[in-house]
Design a protein around this motif. Structure first.
Motif, short mmCIF file in Angstrom:
data_model
loop_
_atom_site.label_atom_id
_atom_site.label_comp_id
_atom_site.label_asym_id
_atom_site.label_seq_id
_atom_site.Cartn_x
_atom_site.Cartn_y
_atom_site.Cartn_z
N THR A 159 0.64 -1.21 -0.65
CA THR A 159 0.16 -0.20 0.08
C THR A 159 0.82 0.80 -0.01
OG1 THR A 159 -1.72 -1.26 0.89
CG2 THR A 159 -2.18 1.45 1.24
N ASP A 160 0.34 1.98 -0.58
CA ASP A 160 0.98 3.27 -0.64
C ASP A 160 0.03 4.28 -1.30
OD1 ASP A 160 2.97 5.20 -0.77
OD2 ASP A 160 4.74 4.66 -3.10
N GLU A 161 0.68 5.81 -1.17
CA GLU A 161 -0.08 6.94 -1.05
C GLU A 161 0.40 7.75 -2.24
OE1 GLU A 161 -0.70 9.02 2.56
OE2 GLU A 161 -2.19 7.62 3.39
N THR A 162 -0.05 8.60 -3.10
CA THR A 162 0.84 9.51 -4.42
C THR A 162 -0.71 10.69 -3.36
OG1 THR A 162 0.63 8.38 -5.66
CG2 THR A 162 0.30 9.78 -6.45
N HIS A 163 0.63 11.84 -3.63
CA HIS A 163 -0.82 13.26 -3.65
C HIS A 163 -0.65 13.91 -4.61
CE1 HIS A 163 0.05 12.81 0.48
NE2 HIS A 163 0.90 12.06 0.14
N CYS A 164 -1.68 14.78 -5.04
CA CYS A 164 -1.95 15.00 -6.37
C CYS A 164 -2.41 16.68 -6.75
CB CYS A 164 -2.00 14.11 -7.58
SG CYS A 164 -3.50 13.08 -6.92
N THR A 165 -3.01 17.17 -7.57
CA THR A 165 -3.98 18.19 -7.31
C THR A 165 -4.72 18.17 -8.74
OG1 THR A 165 -3.27 19.57 -9.34
CG2 THR A 165 -1.95 20.10 -7.07
N PHE A 166 -6.11 18.94 -8.27
CA PHE A 166 -7.07 17.97 -9.15
C PHE A 166 -7.36 18.66 -10.28
CE2 PHE A 166 -6.81 23.28 -8.85
CZ PHE A 166 -7.07 23.79 -9.64
N GLU A 167 -5.80 19.21 -10.62
CA GLU A 167 -5.50 18.90 -12.32
C GLU A 167 -4.86 17.61 -12.67
OE1 GLU A 167 -3.57 22.24 -12.25
OE2 GLU A 167 -4.61 24.16 -13.33
N ASP A 168 -4.34 16.66 -12.25
CA ASP A 168 -3.74 15.83 -12.89
C ASP A 168 -4.27 14.43 -13.06
OD1 ASP A 168 -0.86 16.11 -11.45
OD2 ASP A 168 -1.50 15.64 -9.54
N MET A 169 -4.32 14.32 -14.00
CA MET A 169 -5.22 12.79 -15.34
C MET A 169 -4.20 11.58 -14.61
SD MET A 169 -7.37 14.75 -16.23
CE MET A 169 -8.40 13.82 -17.33
N PHE A 170 -5.22 10.40 -14.51
CA PHE A 170 -5.12 9.58 -14.12
C PHE A 170 -5.58 8.08 -14.97
CE2 PHE A 170 -4.64 11.54 -9.98
CZ PHE A 170 -3.37 10.98 -9.96
N LYS A 171 -4.85 7.45 -16.00
CA LYS A 171 -5.70 6.30 -16.96
C LYS A 171 -6.43 4.86 -15.87
CE LYS A 171 -2.19 6.80 -20.49
NZ LYS A 171 -0.94 6.27 -21.48
N LEU A 172 -7.32 4.98 -16.61
CA LEU A 172 -8.63 3.80 -15.88
C LEU A 172 -8.18 2.46 -16.74
CD1 LEU A 172 -10.54 3.56 -13.91
CD2 LEU A 172 -11.93 3.46 -15.25
#
Length: 79
Positions: A59-72
């Motif tokens: 398990t890990d955490e990733t910190h990002c902003t509302f502008e970041d995009m992730f491939k689903l």
């Protein structure tokens, strides 16, 4: 391998912001496909913490902003 797994295909489905992610989603983070466990935003909705688990159960955490995009990614049935 079971017959069910042999007919399933793993494919790219969409590009999502952190606000659109849900627990159980499979996304690409740092060139690794991980399962989203939780998505927590700050009080303003500007910053997000995504808790995720990789294939090894780590398990890990990733910190990002509302502008970041992730491939689903999703599994589809080939039949």
């Amino acid at each position: 391998m079971t017959a069910t797994m042999e007919t399933m295909q793993f494919v790219y489905a969409d590009l999502l912001t952190p606000a659109q992610l849900m627990p159980g989603d499979l996304i690409n983070i740092d060139d690794d496909i991980v399962e989203v466990l939780s998505v927590i935003d700050d009080a303003r909705g500007d910053n997000y913490t995504i808790t995720h688990r990789n294939d090894f159960g780590e398990t890990d955490e990733t910190h990002c902003t509302f502008e970041d995009m992730f491939k689903l990614y999703v599994f589809i049935d080939n039949e």
